[in-house]
Design a protein around this motif. Structure first.
Motif, PDB file in Angstrom:
ATOM      1  N   GLY A  13       0.824  -1.203   0.000  1.00 40.46           N
ATOM      2  CA  GLY A  13       0.000   0.000   0.000  1.00 40.46           C
ATOM      3  C   GLY A  13       0.854   1.247   0.000  1.00 40.46           C
ATOM      4  N   ARG A  14       0.215   2.339  -0.393  1.00 38.67           N
ATOM      5  CA  ARG A  14       0.992   3.562  -0.548  1.00 38.67           C
ATOM      6  C   ARG A  14       1.192   4.319   0.757  1.00 38.67           C
ATOM      7  NH1 ARG A  14      -2.687   8.004  -3.569  1.00 38.67           N
ATOM      8  NH2 ARG A  14      -3.737   8.678  -1.683  1.00 38.67           N
ATOM      9  N   PHE A  15       0.439   4.006   1.803  1.00 40.74           N
ATOM     10  CA  PHE A  15       0.581   4.715   3.077  1.00 40.74           C
ATOM     11  C   PHE A  15       1.367   3.911   4.114  1.00 40.74           C
ATOM     12  CE2 PHE A  15      -3.538   6.708   1.668  1.00 40.74           C
ATOM     13  CZ  PHE A  15      -2.976   7.933   1.379  1.00 40.74           C
ATOM     14  N   LEU A  16       2.045   2.867   3.699  1.00 42.39           N
ATOM     15  CA  LEU A  16       2.758   2.028   4.656  1.00 42.39           C
ATOM     16  C   LEU A  16       3.785   2.822   5.446  1.00 42.39           C
ATOM     17  CD1 LEU A  16       3.342  -0.727   5.881  1.00 42.39           C
ATOM     18  CD2 LEU A  16       5.001  -1.085   4.057  1.00 42.39           C
ATOM     19  N   GLN A  17       4.581   3.631   4.769  1.00 43.47           N
ATOM     20  CA  GLN A  17       5.613   4.401   5.463  1.00 43.47           C
ATOM     21  C   GLN A  17       4.988   5.380   6.463  1.00 43.47           C
ATOM     22  OE1 GLN A  17       8.330   6.413   2.877  1.00 43.47           O
ATOM     23  NE2 GLN A  17       9.798   6.775   4.512  1.00 43.47           N
ATOM     24  N   LEU A  22       3.789   6.901  12.047  1.00 48.14           N
ATOM     25  CA  LEU A  22       2.764   7.282  13.019  1.00 48.14           C
ATOM     26  C   LEU A  22       2.692   6.286  14.178  1.00 48.14           C
ATOM     27  CD1 LEU A  22      -0.045   8.551  10.646  1.00 48.14           C
ATOM     28  CD2 LEU A  22       1.295   9.913  12.257  1.00 48.14           C
ATOM     29  N   PHE A  23       2.831   4.992  13.865  1.00 48.07           N
ATOM     30  CA  PHE A  23       2.839   4.000  14.938  1.00 48.07           C
ATOM     31  C   PHE A  23       4.027   4.223  15.866  1.00 48.07           C
ATOM     32  CE2 PHE A  23       4.451   0.012  16.639  1.00 48.07           C
ATOM     33  CZ  PHE A  23       3.380  -0.378  17.403  1.00 48.07           C
ATOM     34  N   SER A  24       5.194   4.493  15.287  1.00 49.65           N
ATOM     35  CA  SER A  24       6.387   4.734  16.110  1.00 49.65           C
ATOM     36  C   SER A  24       6.201   5.967  16.993  1.00 49.65           C
ATOM     37  CB  SER A  24       7.616   4.919  15.218  1.00 49.65           C
ATOM     38  OG  SER A  24       7.828   3.783  14.429  1.00 49.65           O
ATOM     39  N   LEU A  25       5.701   7.033  16.400  1.00 53.57           N
ATOM     40  CA  LEU A  25       5.457   8.253  17.174  1.00 53.57           C
ATOM     41  C   LEU A  25       4.432   8.005  18.279  1.00 53.57           C
ATOM     42  CD1 LEU A  25       5.832  11.316  17.574  1.00 53.57           C
ATOM     43  CD2 LEU A  25       3.994  11.643  15.904  1.00 53.57           C
ATOM     44  N   GLY A  26       3.343   7.303  17.941  1.00 56.90           N
ATOM     45  CA  GLY A  26       2.321   7.005  18.938  1.00 56.90           C
ATOM     46  C   GLY A  26       2.854   6.144  20.068  1.00 56.90           C
ATOM     47  N   ILE A  38       1.710  11.625  32.375  1.00 57.18           N
ATOM     48  CA  ILE A  38       1.190  12.825  31.712  1.00 57.18           C
ATOM     49  C   ILE A  38       0.044  12.377  30.815  1.00 57.18           C
ATOM     50  CG2 ILE A  38       1.740  14.771  30.200  1.00 57.18           C
ATOM     51  CD1 ILE A  38       4.669  14.439  31.048  1.00 57.18           C
ATOM     52  N   ASP A  39      -1.169  12.668  31.268  1.00 54.20           N
ATOM     53  CA  ASP A  39      -2.355  12.229  30.543  1.00 54.20           C
ATOM     54  C   ASP A  39      -2.433  12.819  29.132  1.00 54.20           C
ATOM     55  OD1 ASP A  39      -3.167  10.696  32.659  1.00 54.20           O
ATOM     56  OD2 ASP A  39      -4.501  12.234  33.493  1.00 54.20           O
ATOM     57  N   LEU A  40      -1.974  14.050  28.971  1.00 53.74           N
ATOM     58  CA  LEU A  40      -2.039  14.695  27.670  1.00 53.74           C
ATOM     59  C   LEU A  40      -1.243  13.906  26.624  1.00 53.74           C
ATOM     60  CD1 LEU A  40      -3.023  17.097  26.015  1.00 53.74           C
ATOM     61  CD2 LEU A  40      -0.937  18.305  26.680  1.00 53.74           C
ATOM     62  N   LEU A  41      -0.068  13.399  27.000  1.00 49.88           N
ATOM     63  CA  LEU A  41       0.729  12.608  26.059  1.00 49.88           C
ATOM     64  C   LEU A  41       0.048  11.287  25.727  1.00 49.88           C
ATOM     65  CD1 LEU A  41       4.431  13.121  27.201  1.00 49.88           C
ATOM     66  CD2 LEU A  41       3.254  14.114  25.237  1.00 49.88           C
ATOM     67  N   VAL A  42      -0.598  10.686  26.694  1.00 50.78           N
ATOM     68  CA  VAL A  42      -1.312   9.427  26.445  1.00 50.78           C
ATOM     69  C   VAL A  42      -2.461   9.666  25.467  1.00 50.78           C
ATOM     70  CG1 VAL A  42      -2.699   7.612  27.507  1.00 50.78           C
ATOM     71  CG2 VAL A  42      -0.648   8.446  28.667  1.00 50.78           C
ATOM     72  N   PHE A  43      -3.210  10.739  25.656  1.00 53.81           N
ATOM     73  CA  PHE A  43      -4.314  11.046  24.748  1.00 53.81           C
ATOM     74  C   PHE A  43      -3.791  11.412  23.357  1.00 53.81           C
ATOM     75  CE2 PHE A  43      -6.653  12.162  28.797  1.00 53.81           C
ATOM     76  CZ  PHE A  43      -7.376  10.974  28.803  1.00 53.81           C
ATOM     77  N   ALA A  44      -2.666  12.122  23.311  1.00 43.98           N
ATOM     78  CA  ALA A  44      -2.060  12.450  22.020  1.00 43.98           C
ATOM     79  C   ALA A  44      -1.623  11.172  21.305  1.00 43.98           C
ATOM     80  CB  ALA A  44      -0.873  13.388  22.209  1.00 43.98           C
ATOM     81  N   ALA A  45      -1.081  10.215  22.038  1.00 46.60           N
ATOM     82  CA  ALA A  45      -0.663   8.941  21.452  1.00 46.60           C
ATOM     83  C   ALA A  45      -1.860   8.190  20.893  1.00 46.60           C
ATOM     84  CB  ALA A  45       0.054   8.092  22.502  1.00 46.60           C
ATOM     85  N   ILE A  46      -2.951   8.195  21.627  1.00 49.36           N
ATOM     86  CA  ILE A  46      -4.168   7.527  21.141  1.00 49.36           C
ATOM     87  C   ILE A  46      -4.657   8.193  19.861  1.00 49.36           C
ATOM     88  CG2 ILE A  46      -6.602   7.101  21.676  1.00 49.36           C
ATOM     89  CD1 ILE A  46      -5.697   6.718  24.616  1.00 49.36           C
ATOM     90  N   GLY A  47      -4.588   9.520  19.807  1.00 48.16           N
ATOM     91  CA  GLY A  47      -4.986  10.242  18.595  1.00 48.16           C
ATOM     92  C   GLY A  47      -4.092   9.911  17.408  1.00 48.16           C
ATOM     93  N   LEU A  49      -2.290   7.174  16.973  1.00 50.38           N
ATOM     94  CA  LEU A  49      -2.548   5.788  16.574  1.00 50.38           C
ATOM     95  C   LEU A  49      -3.882   5.666  15.839  1.00 50.38           C
ATOM     96  CD1 LEU A  49      -1.241   3.958  19.751  1.00 50.38           C
ATOM     97  CD2 LEU A  49      -0.157   4.047  17.505  1.00 50.38           C
ATOM     98  N   ALA A  50      -4.860   6.455  16.239  1.00 54.09           N
ATOM     99  CA  ALA A  50      -6.151   6.437  15.543  1.00 54.09           C
ATOM    100  C   ALA A  50      -6.001   6.955  14.108  1.00 54.09           C
ATOM    101  CB  ALA A  50      -7.172   7.273  16.307  1.00 54.09           C
ATOM    102  N   ILE A  51      -5.191   7.988  13.919  1.00 53.79           N
ATOM    103  CA  ILE A  51      -4.948   8.502  12.566  1.00 53.79           C
ATOM    104  C   ILE A  51      -4.274   7.438  11.710  1.00 53.79           C
ATOM    105  CG2 ILE A  51      -3.605  10.190  11.241  1.00 53.79           C
ATOM    106  CD1 ILE A  51      -4.129  12.156  13.568  1.00 53.79           C
TER     107      ILE A  51
END
Length: 107
Positions: A13-17, A22-26, A38-47, A49-51
């Protein structure tokens, strides 16, 4: 019960990279957020990973549009069950031989 997909594999697929980055960042955001409480970082990670997860749905639409019946896999017949069975039996025999080899006492 195992389910077998009837879809043809279209490649990575074209979005693999993008999904890998995004998975690594999450994952990093999640680990740091959990370690530092830090709850904010956990919620940012969930966001993040959702993207990355949502990208897979856009990828499928592009693959279906680009699919052509005359590609290199289009003319192949379905796998012959007898060929698959004989291949499976051969692997089983090699596995049994390896187990017998391990069971032999060491001199």
């Amino acid at each position: 019960m195992a389910f077998v997909s009837q879809k043809r594999h279209q490649g990575p697929g074209r979005f693999l990279q993008w999904k890998v980055w995004l998975f690594s960042l999450g994952a990093i955001l999640l680990l740091v957020g959990m370690a530092r409480s830090i709850d904010l970082l956990v919620f940012a990670a969930i966001g993040v990973l959702a993207i990355a997860f949502i990208l897979r749905f856009f990828e499928k639409e592009d693959e279906e549009d680009a699919y052509d019946d005359d590609d290199e896999y289009g003319d192949q017949d379905e796998a012959d069950p007898d060929e698959l069975r004989s291949s499976h039996d051969g692997m089983r025999h090699r596995a049994n031989d390896a187990i017998e080899e391990l069971r032999r006492p060491v001199e």
